[in-house]
Design a protein around this motif. Structure first.
Motif, PDB file in Angstrom:
ATOM      1  N   CYS B  29      39.025  34.336  40.537  1.00  0.00           N
ATOM      2  CA  CYS B  29      39.865  35.193  40.815  1.00  0.00           C
ATOM      3  C   CYS B  29      40.771  34.888  41.843  1.00  0.00           C
ATOM      4  N   CYS B 227      34.726  41.186  38.267  1.00  0.00           N
ATOM      5  CA  CYS B 227      34.968  42.442  39.134  1.00  0.00           C
ATOM      6  C   CYS B 227      33.477  43.201  39.353  1.00  0.00           C
ATOM      7  N   CYS B 236      41.005  46.506  44.568  1.00  0.00           N
ATOM      8  CA  CYS B 236      41.837  46.283  43.515  1.00  0.00           C
ATOM      9  C   CYS B 236      41.483  47.493  42.279  1.00  0.00           C
TER      10      CYS B 236
HETATM   11  S1  SF4 Z   1      37.809  43.164  41.971  1.00  0.00           S
HETATM   12 FE1  SF4 Z   1      39.499  42.534  42.687  1.00  0.00          FE
HETATM   13  S2  SF4 Z   1      39.110  40.504  43.841  1.00  0.00           S
HETATM   14 FE2  SF4 Z   1      37.545  41.148  43.082  1.00  0.00          FE
HETATM   15  S3  SF4 Z   1      37.255  39.812  40.935  1.00  0.00           S
HETATM   16 FE3  SF4 Z   1      38.379  41.636  40.500  1.00  0.00          FE
HETATM   17  S4  SF4 Z   1      40.432  41.341  40.756  1.00  0.00           S
HETATM   18 FE4  SF4 Z   1      39.295  39.745  41.795  1.00  0.00          FE
END
Ligand code: SF4
Lengths: 674, 267
Positions: B29, B227, B236
């Protein structure tokens, strides 16, 4: 074997970095190079340089404390039993957890009344007790010698002798407790390092085989144990570069021994002195000379350039002085296009009101500014307080509703859109409606009030409340740090809540949670099935104000293009020259005065201080004077263009100010007129 | 609900170096890479639930690596048995050593760094072992090994083989024939081995990756599986509560990452 000396700004560290690169380019293994620094911040230039170079991973850039800790982690099974400790993994105490464990022994001593003759708050008694232990360790003094030195130097009322004896009994109890529970505070780590790690033939051979090349920077700031270690390692080294800043030695309060460090030159076969400043302008060089003249009371012809080095104005009142400082900074940045990072604001101590007032004004003017506040407890951060307030209510051991003002503050912080007035009203209602122990529901509030608080805030409050109620049923199964982590992640940082996308809040919460984790693992390194005692102890820790200090600045932030505001010694130990320095509150007595610390003594607890010699008022005066001189010269040497002196007739508390720093400048100005 | 402000021109922080774990973050990511490594943003949300399980797995991993390091420094395992509840792991560790050895020389917990373009790439090996003209990097895993194709795709495989090939011969001061990376699970006894092969185009792949990082807009990943156990979920807006740790999670890649605030006490 080379000894390199010179004042700040003459390129010593740059020379050392070039030397380091040569070693690596000549094929020396990175693992064979040890860079020894007195403080981690001073290792930063080396780390940056190493990251630009291939095959450089593995160079050790460490403090003696770091080396001690790492050696203990690696070799614990070899030394634990002979040192009288259990062979299971030890727990390394942080400052905070050491304070927590020490508190129980200090409390017992306080109860006996044996500390009555020194009127020092409990938290400072604990801090000074640990400080003495650290000083004993870095000087290789026994506990009895510390007592003997302090007693011998004391010329006041004889009741102080009992205080020092009580200190010794207390720390002996603390040490026995640590030994039984396998806890290692800083002082124990250092003692085990010097007495066991370095004396174990297998470990000693390993360390001597590993490190073939030594670079020791700022040896004048390092403590006696670090200097002993250099002596210890010396015979097996292939090369060494020792670097001595000839007018520093700022860490004397922390055990630095500049004279002993300087004597290491006798071990070296090359001695080089760098004298040409790459930093200072001619005017600043003249100012430095003028300062030296003022301190030595030698009236000498002064260059007319001196006055170009600094600018000053007198203000009647403190706030006017701060306004002037901000105006000058804004002028430099906006009209003279000076990079913000080239400006530093320095105060003898940095209190909150000074910091806030300057930061607010500059931030409002769009000028980035970062501050360094080493002594602020994390509990003082509103976000941390808010999280701890909610924790009080879910604590499985005697949960209680926090004071209404705290709860209102927590709701204001954690519910997006809830202003202070609504937060207060909401708290009053939900506290009143549900008796003493529960948080009432928003749904039970009359519609008029609901609409005043707003339905959206009410919905968020309800969501938070429900989450907390659910948590209360399971919270006894987890430790406090896990609760805080969930509170942050599952709710407080989600959409609609106060910490959502608040990056600084993330930093505060992370440090709070880390400190709770350290606390828990120091009490229960192997975990436990019953978390109740941890919750009880953590609550005690918080209520006693023993929570860790908050460190707001990461390296990245500290290296951003921003004005830096810091206490004078913090700035000096960053060792980063700038174009413009502002010296705040020049009239203050705090420039050149030592904090009163009845339980400890920075000069008496040094190896070169004669045992049984009384410390007199004259000694105090002389040492303050010498310290101020070093401080002024150190600052001047780290300035490229100009120093702004901010002076107010009346200090922050409204008293007239005629401190020693002001006195020195008056002398310089008189000399100039003459 | 909008998004946080991303400054793609911010650049990497001073002193930054690439490693298998931060490159893996970018591949998983780009936003995570930005938050964690460019902004250095602390965000203390739980990564998995129950938290205690994850924490214990990390602690055990850390303890195991410590024991192995000590053993390689010459401390007998018998002196450490009292220290460790990981007897089964240690038995398998000894079996692995017997199978893979004997070695001419070994180095425990050793890091190599290599330049790629203007950037530094660091690999920290659990154990490097020399056997004739073969250098073997052994990476201990305290969980089950993923399928071979998954391991093959992992940035760790690419980075370790690249750095090993670039630096090992120089370090040893002698030419080498074979560069091998061995993943050895002490939980299951599995072993997977990868040899350096020029046809894999390591330099090209890494250069492309670094280039992509430099020109990235650091978007959130489309693959929301990442995520589920990412601490930045709330930032996010990618979910509230974390899930259990998936089998494929590489816990041994994480234990060595230092915490943001160093714990060493200074005086
Ligand atoms: S939560 Fe945000 S930073 Fe974490 S993997 Fe998902 S999109 Fe990427």
């Amino acid at each position: 074997m080379r000894f390199l000396e010179g004042p700040a700004g003459t390129g010593k560290t740059t020379t050392a970095i070039t030397h380091l690169s040569h070693l690596l380019m000549n094929g020396e293994r990175p693992q064979s190079i040890l860079v020894l620094v007195p403080q981690r911040t001073l290792g930063r230039p080396y780390q940056l340089a190493l990251n630009q170079q291939p095959n450089a991973a593995g160079v050790d850039v460490v403090t003696i404390g770091g080396l001690a800790r790492r050696s203990l982690e690696r070799f614990w099974p070899l030394i634990a039993e002979q040192a009288g400790y259990p062979r299971s993994e030890p727990t390394f105490l942080t400052i905070e957890t050491a304070q927590y464990h020490m508190a129980q022994f200090i409390d017992t001593a306080i109860q006996t009344g044996r500390f009555d003759s020194v009127s020092v708050p409990r938290a400072r008694l604990i801090a000074q007790t640990l400080d003495n232990l650290s000083k004993a360790a870095i000087n290789n003094f026994s506990l009895a010698e510390v007592t003997e030195r302090l007693t011998g130097a004391w010329s006041g009322h004889s009741s102080r002798h009992m205080v020092y004896e009580t200190w010794q009994t207390t720390v002996e109890q603390f040490r026995a407790y640590c030994q039984e529970h396998n806890l290692l505070d800083f002082s124990i780590q250092i003692e085990l390092f010097t007495q066991h790690i370095l004396n174990d033939p297998q470990i000693a051979a390993h360390l001597r085989d590993t490190y073939q090349h030594l670079i020791a920077d700022n040896i004048e700031e390092n403590n006696p144990i670090a200097l002993d270690f250099i002596h210890w390692l010396w015979p097996s080294l292939d090369s060494a570069l020792l670097i001595y800043d000839s007018d520093a030695g700022y860490r004397i309060f922390l055990g630095a021994e500049p004279e002993a460090a300087y004597s290491l030159q006798t071990l070296c076969d090359e001695h080089e002195a760098l004298t040409t400043s790459r930093v200072q302008s001619p005017a600043l060089q003249n100012l430095e000379q003028a300062i030296t003249n003022a301190f030595t009371n030698e009236p000498q012809a002064q260059s007319s350039l001196v006055q170009e080095a600094f600018t000053f104005t007198f203000h009647s009142f403190y706030p006017q002085m701060l306004d002037w400082v901000c105006e000058q900074v804004i002028d430099l940045v906006e009209r003279q296009n000076v990079e913000p990072r080239e400006i530093v604001l320095i105060a003898p101590f940095l209190n909150d009101s000074l910091r806030f007032s300057i930061m607010n004004t500059l931030e409002n003017a769009g000028i980035p500014i970062i501050s360094h506040r080493p002594s602020r407890a994390i509990r003082e951060e509103p976000i941390a307080r808010a999280l701890l307030t909610l924790m009080q209510w879910v604590n499985p051991v005697e949960p209680s509703l926090p004071p209404a003002a705290d709860m209102a503050n927590a709701l204001e912080q954690l519910i997006d859109g809830l202003d202070p007035i609504r937060a207060r009203i909401l708290t009053e209602i939900v506290y009143g409606s549900a008796g003493r122990r529960e948080l009432g529901s928003f749904d039970d509030i009359n519609p008029k009030m609901q609409s005043r608080i707003t339905y959206i805030c009410g919905e968020r409050y309800e969501q938070l409340r429900q989450w907390l109620i659910d948590m209360r049923t399971t919270v006894s199964e987890i430790p406090p740090d896990h609760f805080l982590r969930s509170l942050f992640g599952d709710i407080a940082s989600q959409v609609g809540f106060g910490l959502h996308r608040q990056m600084d809040s993330g930093t505060v919460a992370a440090q709070l949670i880390d400190s709770a984790f350290d606390f828990r693992t120091s009490l229960y390194p192997e975990g436990t099935d019953d978390w109740a005692p941890v919750w009880r102890d953590y609550r005690e820790l918080v209520s006693e104000g023993l929570l860790a200090a908050f460190h707001p600045l990461s390296w990245q932030k500290e290296e951003t293009n921003a004005v830096f505001i810091a206490p004078a010694y913090t700035y000096l130990m960053r060792n980063r020259p700038v174009e413009y320095q502002f010296w705040l509150d020049v009239g203050s007595q705090a420039w050149g005065e030592r904090l009163e610390q009845p339980l400890t003594h920075p000069y008496v607890l040094r190896r070169d201080y004669p045992l049984h010699r009384v410390w007199t008022d004259e000694d105090e005066q002389q040492s303050n004077w010498a310290t101020l001189y070093k401080l002024m010269v150190g600052l001047v040497r780290r300035c490229r263009k100009q120093i702004y002196l901010a002076i107010a007739d009346l200090g922050e508390q409204g008293f007239e100010q005629r401190g020693p720093l002001l006195h020195v400048f008056q002398q310089i100005l008189q000399q100039d007129e003459a | 609900m909008g998004d946080i402000k991303i400054d793609p021109h911010m650049g990497l922080p001073a002193g930054f170096h690439f490693s298998q774990s931060n490159l893996q973050d970018f591949v998983d990511c780009p936003r995570r890479f930005y938050l964690r490594h460019i902004l250095n943003q602390q965000w203390p949300a739980p990564t998995t639930e129950p938290q205690r399980e994850f924490e214990q797995a990390m602690q055990n991993g850390e303890r195991f690596h410590r024991v192995v390091e000590r053993h390689q420094l010459g401390i007998p395992l018998s002196l450490m048995s009292a220290l460790s509840p990981l007897d089964g792991w240690l038995t398998r560790y000894e079996q692995h050593l017997a199978t893979l050895g004997p070695f001419d020389q070994v180095w425990a917990e050793i890091a190599f760094s290599s330049l790629i373009g203007n950037h530094t790439l660091v690999a920290k090996f659990d154990l490097l072992a020399l056997k004739g003209n073969t250098i073997i990097a052994i990476d201990w895993k305290t969980g089950k090994l993923p399928q071979r194709p998954t391991l093959q795709r992992r940035l760790q495989t690419l980075v370790y083989l690249y750095v090993l090939h670039q630096e090992a011969s120089r370090y040893l001061g002698k030419p080498l024939d074979t560069y091998t990376l061995t993943y050895a699970s002490v939980a299951t006894g599995e072993i997977q081995t990868f040899d350096y092969s020029p046809s894999e185009g390591y330099t090209g792949r890494l250069t492309t990756l670094l280039n992509n990082i430099q020109h990235s807009a650091f978007q959130k990943t489309d693959d929301q599986r990442h995520c589920r156990f990412c601490a930045y979920r709330s930032l996010c807006e990618r979910g509230t509560t974390p899930t259990a740790l998936p089998d494929e999670y590489d816990i041994d890649g994480d234990w060595a990452i230092p915490r943001d605030t160093e714990n060493e006490v200074e005086f």
